[in-house]
Write a protein that holds these residues in place. Structure first.
Motif, mmCIF file in Angstrom:
data_model
loop_
_atom_site.group_PDB
_atom_site.id
_atom_site.type_symbol
_atom_site.label_atom_id
_atom_site.label_comp_id
_atom_site.label_asym_id
_atom_site.label_seq_id
_atom_site.Cartn_x
_atom_site.Cartn_y
_atom_site.Cartn_z
ATOM 1 N N ARG A 162 -6.823 5.861 -2.258
ATOM 2 C CA ARG A 162 -5.888 6.984 -2.172
ATOM 3 C C ARG A 162 -5.790 7.757 -3.484
ATOM 4 O O ARG A 162 -5.572 8.968 -3.486
ATOM 5 C CB ARG A 162 -4.500 6.488 -1.739
ATOM 6 C CG ARG A 162 -4.454 5.991 -0.307
ATOM 7 C CD ARG A 162 -3.054 5.579 0.086
ATOM 8 N NE ARG A 162 -3.018 5.077 1.468
ATOM 9 C CZ ARG A 162 -1.907 4.724 2.095
ATOM 10 N NH1 ARG A 162 -0.743 4.813 1.482
ATOM 11 N NH2 ARG A 162 -1.954 4.277 3.336
ATOM 12 N N THR A 163 -5.894 7.034 -4.566
ATOM 13 C CA THR A 163 -5.747 7.680 -5.875
ATOM 14 C C THR A 163 -7.090 8.148 -6.428
ATOM 15 O O THR A 163 -7.138 8.859 -7.444
ATOM 16 C CB THR A 163 -5.090 6.718 -6.882
ATOM 17 O OG1 THR A 163 -5.918 5.533 -7.008
ATOM 18 C CG2 THR A 163 -3.698 6.328 -6.428
ATOM 19 N N GLY A 164 -8.177 7.713 -5.775
ATOM 20 C CA GLY A 164 -9.507 8.107 -6.217
ATOM 21 C C GLY A 164 -9.958 7.387 -7.464
ATOM 22 O O GLY A 164 -10.894 7.817 -8.143
ATOM 23 N N ILE A 175 -4.423 -4.437 -0.821
ATOM 24 C CA ILE A 175 -3.548 -3.434 -1.456
ATOM 25 C C ILE A 175 -4.304 -2.686 -2.545
ATOM 26 O O ILE A 175 -4.290 -1.452 -2.603
ATOM 27 C CB ILE A 175 -2.289 -4.118 -2.036
ATOM 28 C CG1 ILE A 175 -1.406 -4.676 -0.908
ATOM 29 C CG2 ILE A 175 -1.494 -3.127 -2.899
ATOM 30 C CD1 ILE A 175 -0.317 -5.632 -1.394
ATOM 31 N N ALA A 176 -4.978 -3.434 -3.416
ATOM 32 C CA ALA A 176 -5.680 -2.812 -4.538
ATOM 33 C C ALA A 176 -6.745 -1.826 -4.054
ATOM 34 O O ALA A 176 -6.867 -0.716 -4.592
ATOM 35 C CB ALA A 176 -6.327 -3.894 -5.408
ATOM 36 N N ILE A 228 0.832 -1.213 0.000
ATOM 37 C CA ILE A 228 0.000 0.000 0.000
ATOM 38 C C ILE A 228 0.864 1.260 0.000
ATOM 39 O O ILE A 228 0.620 2.198 -0.764
ATOM 40 C CB ILE A 228 -0.939 -0.002 1.228
ATOM 41 C CG1 ILE A 228 -1.988 -1.118 1.099
ATOM 42 C CG2 ILE A 228 -1.604 1.366 1.411
ATOM 43 C CD1 ILE A 228 -2.703 -1.442 2.401
ATOM 44 N N ASP A 229 1.879 1.282 0.856
ATOM 45 C CA ASP A 229 2.632 2.515 1.096
ATOM 46 C C ASP A 229 3.863 2.698 0.222
ATOM 47 O O ASP A 229 4.387 3.808 0.134
ATOM 48 C CB ASP A 229 3.072 2.572 2.564
ATOM 49 C CG ASP A 229 1.919 2.849 3.511
ATOM 50 O OD1 ASP A 229 0.950 3.501 3.090
ATOM 51 O OD2 ASP A 229 1.980 2.403 4.675
#
Length: 222
Positions: free
Chosen positions: A219-221, A212-213, A175-176
């Motif tokens: 986060r990216t919208g 993760i997906a 994720i990060d």
């Protein structure tokens, strides 16, 4: 008026709910106190390190959870925290000790490295939990490829609680850290750990590739 450990224990006993205990026992816990009510007691008591120590010493899980809410995390020495972690065998007490106390202590980094190498999988899971926190908040000086190597080689056969902690770390790396995301996804897809874990509607699956997906998409919208 200051409340004694006996008075607090009596209050906790009065809150015991057999239905709550039955639900908790399915998750490996051994208390029947509603956590919202437990937090209300903690809010009333405020910070009471002396009482927290007495409650912890009872060995009762509900009392220990309350102790973790009213203690002063930075008042504990390294060896005290290590001993407490090794005594904290039920999942909820273990989780609260790591998240509410150890993470706020100046000894967290020392204990993280010691616990990760411990042969006891429950102790090791605490080290992995602290590592996951660092992956998210302070990844400097962490060897992420080496962590992925260990996860790849050991997570599939790890006991449940250690496996869960390693899987969380795998997902957090993916994720990060975009530069390690492809490998994290590949490890998750090949090992298939928690792939079939029953996930309620509108909840994120603990299966690392799905986790993760979903988090990256949020986060990216996209």
């Amino acid at each position: 008026m200051a409340e004694t450990v006996a008075e607090v224990m009596a209050e906790l006993a009065a809150l015991e709910d057999p239905k709550a205990r039955a639900v908790n026992e399915r998750h490996g816990d051994d208390h029947g106190v509603n956590l919202t009510k437990l937090r209300a007691i903690a809010k009333r008591l405020k910070t009471r390190q002396d009482l927290a120590l007495e409650l912890w010493a009872t060995g009762d899980s509900a009392a220990r959870l309350l102790a973790l809410l009213i203690c002063r995390p930075k008042a504990f020495g390294r060896d005290e925290l290590d001993a407490m972690l090794r005594e904290a065998r039920t999942p909820k007490v273990h989780d609260w000790l790591v998240n509410y106390v150890v993470k706020k202590s100046s000894h967290a980094e020392d204990l993280r490295s010691v616990w990760m190498a411990d042969p006891d999988p429950v102790v090791a899971s605490a080290g992995w939990a602290l590592t996951t926190d660092r992956v998210a908040k302070k990844p400097e000086d962490l060897d992420l490829p080496a962590l992925l190597d260990v996860i790849e080689g050991e997570m599939k056969e790890a006991p449940d609680r250690l496996q869960w902690a390693m899987n969380h770390c795998l997902a957090q790396i993916g994720i990060d850290h975009a530069d390690h995301r492809a490998r994290a996804l590949d490890i998750g897809e090949r090992l298939e750990v928690l792939k079939d874990y029953p996930t309620p509607p509108n909840c994120t699956s603990p299966y690392a590739p799905a986790w993760i997906a979903e988090m990256v998409a949020r986060r990216t919208g996209s």
